[in-house]
Design a protein around this motif. Structure first.
Motif, PDB file in Angstrom:
ATOM      1  N   ALA A  80      20.460  73.621  52.864  1.00 39.64           N
ATOM      2  CA  ALA A  80      21.221  74.595  52.075  1.00 39.64           C
ATOM      3  C   ALA A  80      22.014  73.889  50.984  1.00 39.64           C
ATOM      4  O   ALA A  80      22.430  72.737  51.150  1.00 39.64           O
ATOM      5  CB  ALA A  80      22.174  75.368  52.981  1.00 39.64           C
ATOM      6  N   ILE A  81      22.188  74.585  49.866  1.00 43.81           N
ATOM      7  CA  ILE A  81      23.055  74.076  48.798  1.00 43.81           C
ATOM      8  C   ILE A  81      24.037  75.164  48.403  1.00 43.81           C
ATOM      9  O   ILE A  81      23.762  76.354  48.598  1.00 43.81           O
ATOM     10  CB  ILE A  81      22.256  73.612  47.549  1.00 43.81           C
ATOM     11  N   GLU A  82      25.190  74.734  47.877  1.00 47.74           N
ATOM     12  CA  GLU A  82      26.233  75.691  47.527  1.00 47.74           C
ATOM     13  C   GLU A  82      27.064  75.151  46.360  1.00 47.74           C
ATOM     14  O   GLU A  82      27.389  73.959  46.344  1.00 47.74           O
ATOM     15  CB  GLU A  82      27.134  75.871  48.753  1.00 47.74           C
ATOM     16  N   GLY A  83      27.412  76.013  45.432  1.00 48.33           N
ATOM     17  CA  GLY A  83      28.326  75.661  44.356  1.00 48.33           C
ATOM     18  C   GLY A  83      27.745  74.683  43.359  1.00 48.33           C
ATOM     19  O   GLY A  83      26.544  74.387  43.370  1.00 48.33           O
ATOM     20  N   GLU A  84      28.622  74.170  42.484  1.00 46.81           N
ATOM     21  CA  GLU A  84      28.214  73.246  41.431  1.00 46.81           C
ATOM     22  C   GLU A  84      29.256  72.167  41.237  1.00 46.81           C
ATOM     23  O   GLU A  84      30.442  72.390  41.486  1.00 46.81           O
ATOM     24  CB  GLU A  84      28.103  73.994  40.086  1.00 46.81           C
ATOM     25  N   LYS A 101      26.072  64.568  35.372  1.00 51.31           N
ATOM     26  CA  LYS A 101      24.921  65.319  35.851  1.00 51.31           C
ATOM     27  C   LYS A 101      25.356  66.467  36.734  1.00 51.31           C
ATOM     28  O   LYS A 101      26.242  66.322  37.575  1.00 51.31           O
ATOM     29  CB  LYS A 101      24.027  64.357  36.637  1.00 51.31           C
ATOM     30  N   LEU A 102      24.732  67.613  36.507  1.00 47.56           N
ATOM     31  CA  LEU A 102      25.038  68.812  37.295  1.00 47.56           C
ATOM     32  C   LEU A 102      24.321  68.727  38.642  1.00 47.56           C
ATOM     33  O   LEU A 102      23.124  68.464  38.697  1.00 47.56           O
ATOM     34  CB  LEU A 102      24.578  70.056  36.521  1.00 47.56           C
ATOM     35  N   ARG A 103      25.097  68.953  39.713  1.00 49.47           N
ATOM     36  CA  ARG A 103      24.523  68.946  41.067  1.00 49.47           C
ATOM     37  C   ARG A 103      25.235  70.022  41.886  1.00 49.47           C
ATOM     38  O   ARG A 103      26.356  70.415  41.552  1.00 49.47           O
ATOM     39  CB  ARG A 103      24.811  67.605  41.761  1.00 49.47           C
ATOM     40  N   PRO A 104      24.637  70.468  42.985  1.00 50.53           N
ATOM     41  CA  PRO A 104      25.377  71.362  43.886  1.00 50.53           C
ATOM     42  C   PRO A 104      26.599  70.634  44.457  1.00 50.53           C
ATOM     43  O   PRO A 104      26.583  69.420  44.618  1.00 50.53           O
ATOM     44  CB  PRO A 104      24.371  71.657  44.997  1.00 50.53           C
ATOM     45  N   ASN A 105      27.650  71.389  44.768  1.00 60.58           N
ATOM     46  CA  ASN A 105      28.890  70.774  45.270  1.00 60.58           C
ATOM     47  C   ASN A 105      28.866  70.539  46.771  1.00 60.58           C
ATOM     48  O   ASN A 105      29.580  69.689  47.287  1.00 60.58           O
ATOM     49  CB  ASN A 105      30.079  71.670  44.913  1.00 60.58           C
ATOM     50  N   LYS A 106      28.014  71.303  47.464  1.00 59.56           N
ATOM     51  CA  LYS A 106      27.950  71.198  48.918  1.00 59.56           C
ATOM     52  C   LYS A 106      26.478  71.257  49.338  1.00 59.56           C
ATOM     53  O   LYS A 106      25.747  72.155  48.898  1.00 59.56           O
ATOM     54  CB  LYS A 106      28.746  72.360  49.529  1.00 59.56           C
ATOM     55  N   ARG A 129      26.299  64.848  46.270  1.00 56.51           N
ATOM     56  CA  ARG A 129      25.608  64.253  45.124  1.00 56.51           C
ATOM     57  C   ARG A 129      24.679  63.137  45.599  1.00 56.51           C
ATOM     58  O   ARG A 129      23.520  63.047  45.186  1.00 56.51           O
ATOM     59  CB  ARG A 129      26.658  63.724  44.139  1.00 56.51           C
ATOM     60  N   ALA A 130      25.186  62.286  46.481  1.00 59.08           N
ATOM     61  CA  ALA A 130      24.397  61.147  46.964  1.00 59.08           C
ATOM     62  C   ALA A 130      23.186  61.612  47.781  1.00 59.08           C
ATOM     63  O   ALA A 130      22.092  61.063  47.643  1.00 59.08           O
ATOM     64  CB  ALA A 130      25.280  60.213  47.797  1.00 59.08           C
ATOM     65  N   PHE A 131      23.377  62.643  48.611  1.00 55.36           N
ATOM     66  CA  PHE A 131      22.245  63.177  49.398  1.00 55.36           C
ATOM     67  C   PHE A 131      21.062  63.492  48.472  1.00 55.36           C
ATOM     68  O   PHE A 131      19.923  63.156  48.765  1.00 55.36           O
ATOM     69  CB  PHE A 131      22.637  64.491  50.096  1.00 55.36           C
ATOM     70  N   LEU A 132      21.378  64.148  47.350  1.00 59.41           N
ATOM     71  CA  LEU A 132      20.302  64.624  46.471  1.00 59.41           C
ATOM     72  C   LEU A 132      19.801  63.529  45.529  1.00 59.41           C
ATOM     73  O   LEU A 132      18.605  63.473  45.225  1.00 59.41           O
ATOM     74  CB  LEU A 132      20.773  65.849  45.688  1.00 59.41           C
ATOM     75  N   HIS A 133      20.702  62.659  45.093  1.00 60.13           N
ATOM     76  CA  HIS A 133      20.286  61.520  44.254  1.00 60.13           C
ATOM     77  C   HIS A 133      19.268  60.663  45.015  1.00 60.13           C
ATOM     78  O   HIS A 133      18.214  60.298  44.479  1.00 60.13           O
ATOM     79  CB  HIS A 133      21.512  60.683  43.862  1.00 60.13           C
ATOM     80  N   GLU A 134      19.586  60.365  46.281  1.00 59.14           N
ATOM     81  CA  GLU A 134      18.691  59.509  47.073  1.00 59.14           C
ATOM     82  C   GLU A 134      17.400  60.251  47.437  1.00 59.14           C
ATOM     83  O   GLU A 134      16.331  59.648  47.467  1.00 59.14           O
ATOM     84  CB  GLU A 134      19.402  58.998  48.328  1.00 59.14           C
TER      85      GLU A 134
END
Ligand code: NI
Length: 174
Positions: A80-84, A101-106, A129-134
């Motif tokens: 799940a993702i939430e926010g920005e 860079k725009l990423r989800p906040n949660k 951010r790190a979860f999605l970057h990696e």
């Protein structure tokens, strides 16, 4: 210690394979990845960055001394993702380079641990951010891939320089 591959190494642009062997060798790789990440003062490191095309990454986004905030995500998936959030992001494969860079906040992730056991974990801000970057690294994507134009323009010269350096290095070692 592993060597960290720099952009535009083709390994960074490859989709990584699922991890299927959960044994002592995997533990060794994870330990070596943490060691390498700390040496270079990173908060995250994905296996393809050290030349291993497998779906796993390590993180430590905590303020404390290791290993309190150490996380290992194997075969990770987004639940799940939430926010920005919109803030600076960097990468050990692009030393000294940062871009907003725009990423989800949660972000909630599902992954296996080094024993193969599935777990879920939720992170906010830097950890999200790190979860999605990696995860992008495991899918052959790097953080400069989908920047907004004004952010990309700032890095363009450095990226060209990195490509030239890579070519030079490659010609020498061949
Ligand atoms: Ni990175």
């Amino acid at each position: 210690m592993f060597e960290i591959l720099k952009y535009p190494d083709p390994m960074l642009l490859k989709v990584a394979e699922p991890v299927t062997d959960f044994g002592p060798r995997l533990e060794q790789v994870v330990e070596e990845m943490f060691f390498t990440m700390y040496e270079f003062r990173g908060v995250g490191l994905a296996a393809p960055q050290v030349g291993i095309s497998k779906r796993l990454y390590v993180l430590n986004c905590g303020e404390g001394q290791p290993p309190e905030a150490e996380l290992v995500l194997i075969n990770p998936e987004v639940v799940a993702i939430e926010g920005e959030q919109y803030s600076d992001e960097g990468c050990l494969s692009f030393p000294g380079m940062f871009a907003k860079k725009l990423r989800p906040n949660k972000v909630t992730m599902r992954a296996q641990d080094t024993k193969g056991k599935w777990f879920e974990i939720t992170g906010e801000k830097l950890l999200a951010r790190a979860f999605l970057h990696e995860l992008d690294h495991l899918n052959g994507k790097v953080f400069v891939n989908d920047l907004e134009p004004q952010e990309y323009i700032k890095l363009r010269k450095e990226l060209e320089q990195m490509k030239r350096e890579y070519k030079r290095e490659h010609a020498r070692t061949r």
